[in-house]
Design a protein around this motif. Structure first.
Motif, PDB file in Angstrom:
ATOM      1  N   ASP A   5      14.299  25.924 -44.190  1.00 32.38           N
ATOM      2  CA  ASP A   5      14.630  25.930 -45.618  1.00 32.38           C
ATOM      3  C   ASP A   5      14.642  27.338 -46.205  1.00 32.38           C
ATOM      4  N   SER A   6      14.022  28.295 -45.530  1.00 31.60           N
ATOM      5  CA  SER A   6      13.992  29.674 -46.033  1.00 31.60           C
ATOM      6  C   SER A   6      15.332  30.385 -45.834  1.00 31.60           C
ATOM      7  N   ASN A  41      15.819   7.766 -40.441  1.00 30.21           N
ATOM      8  CA  ASN A  41      14.429   7.715 -39.967  1.00 30.21           C
ATOM      9  C   ASN A  41      13.657   9.003 -40.254  1.00 30.21           C
ATOM     10  N   GLY A  42      14.012   9.678 -41.344  1.00 27.33           N
ATOM     11  CA  GLY A  42      13.324  10.901 -41.734  1.00 27.33           C
ATOM     12  C   GLY A  42      13.779  12.144 -40.994  1.00 27.33           C
ATOM     13  N   ARG A  43      14.647  11.963 -40.003  1.00 26.92           N
ATOM     14  CA  ARG A  43      15.138  13.118 -39.243  1.00 26.92           C
ATOM     15  C   ARG A  43      16.174  13.869 -40.066  1.00 26.92           C
ATOM     16  N   VAL A  44      16.252  15.188 -39.842  1.00 25.82           N
ATOM     17  CA  VAL A  44      17.197  16.013 -40.585  1.00 25.82           C
ATOM     18  C   VAL A  44      17.991  16.917 -39.650  1.00 25.82           C
ATOM     19  N   ASN A  45      19.189  17.234 -40.102  1.00 27.81           N
ATOM     20  CA  ASN A  45      20.054  18.224 -39.467  1.00 27.81           C
ATOM     21  C   ASN A  45      20.267  19.352 -40.452  1.00 27.81           C
ATOM     22  N   TYR A  46      20.681  20.493 -39.933  1.00 24.32           N
ATOM     23  CA  TYR A  46      21.061  21.633 -40.770  1.00 24.32           C
ATOM     24  C   TYR A  46      22.417  22.132 -40.294  1.00 24.32           C
ATOM     25  N   LYS A  47      23.289  22.413 -41.251  1.00 26.73           N
ATOM     26  CA  LYS A  47      24.604  22.963 -40.934  1.00 26.73           C
ATOM     27  C   LYS A  47      24.648  24.433 -41.314  1.00 26.73           C
ATOM     28  N   LYS A 105      20.926  21.427 -45.475  1.00 26.29           N
ATOM     29  CA  LYS A 105      20.085  20.387 -44.879  1.00 26.29           C
ATOM     30  C   LYS A 105      20.540  19.008 -45.342  1.00 26.29           C
ATOM     31  N   TYR A 106      20.531  18.043 -44.399  1.00 24.10           N
ATOM     32  CA  TYR A 106      20.828  16.664 -44.770  1.00 24.10           C
ATOM     33  C   TYR A 106      20.109  15.707 -43.828  1.00 24.10           C
ATOM     34  N   GLU A 107      19.726  14.558 -44.376  1.00 26.71           N
ATOM     35  CA  GLU A 107      19.002  13.555 -43.600  1.00 26.71           C
ATOM     36  C   GLU A 107      19.980  12.725 -42.780  1.00 26.71           C
ATOM     37  N   ILE A 108      19.557  12.390 -41.552  1.00 30.71           N
ATOM     38  CA  ILE A 108      20.415  11.599 -40.665  1.00 30.71           C
ATOM     39  C   ILE A 108      19.829  10.232 -40.358  1.00 30.71           C
ATOM     40  N   VAL A 137      26.938  21.876 -37.228  1.00 34.89           N
ATOM     41  CA  VAL A 137      25.514  21.578 -37.052  1.00 34.89           C
ATOM     42  C   VAL A 137      24.893  22.638 -36.138  1.00 34.89           C
ATOM     43  N   VAL A 138      23.893  23.334 -36.656  1.00 38.21           N
ATOM     44  CA  VAL A 138      23.206  24.353 -35.865  1.00 38.21           C
ATOM     45  C   VAL A 138      21.805  23.884 -35.468  1.00 38.21           C
ATOM     46  N   ILE A 139      21.221  22.977 -36.256  1.00 36.82           N
ATOM     47  CA  ILE A 139      19.912  22.389 -35.952  1.00 36.82           C
ATOM     48  C   ILE A 139      20.086  20.876 -36.083  1.00 36.82           C
TER      49      ILE A 139
END
Length: 93
Positions: free
Chosen positions: A13-14, A25-31, A20-23, A36-38
């Motif tokens: 988040d820094s 079950n609480g899991r998240v991805n980051y673009k 960031k977006y949720e996918i 998608v990088v994470i």
């Protein structure tokens, strides 16, 4: 000691460049740069993956799909890998 989901989330988040977006079950991805990088940062295990598919020379264990498991990475390792991955996205996409 492994970083928790919350500690990894704070690191990611820094970076203002990441979206960031949720996918589920609480899991998240980051673009980053619309890619998608994470992926699959998991609140239960603290595991997740950073894209290593475009890294030329590296010391990471990249799976057959081009992702690097970050469950046991410390803060410095995560930041170094993430920054390398973001640079590789700019060079190869």
């Amino acid at each position: 000691m492994n970083l928790s989901f919350a500690e990894k989330e704070i690191i990611f988040d820094s970076y203002d460049e990441l979206y960031k977006y949720e996918i589920g079950n609480g899991r998240v991805n980051y673009k980053y740069s619309d890619r998608v990088v994470i992926r699959e940062l998991n609140p239960n295990t603290g595991n997740g993956y950073i894209c290593g598919r475009f890294l030329e020379e590296n010391e990471y264990n990249i799976n057959s799909r081009g992702w690097i498991k970050i469950k046991n990475f410390n803060e410095k390792q995560i930041k170094n890998l993430l920054e390398e991955a973001m640079i590789s996205f700019l060079l190869y996409l």
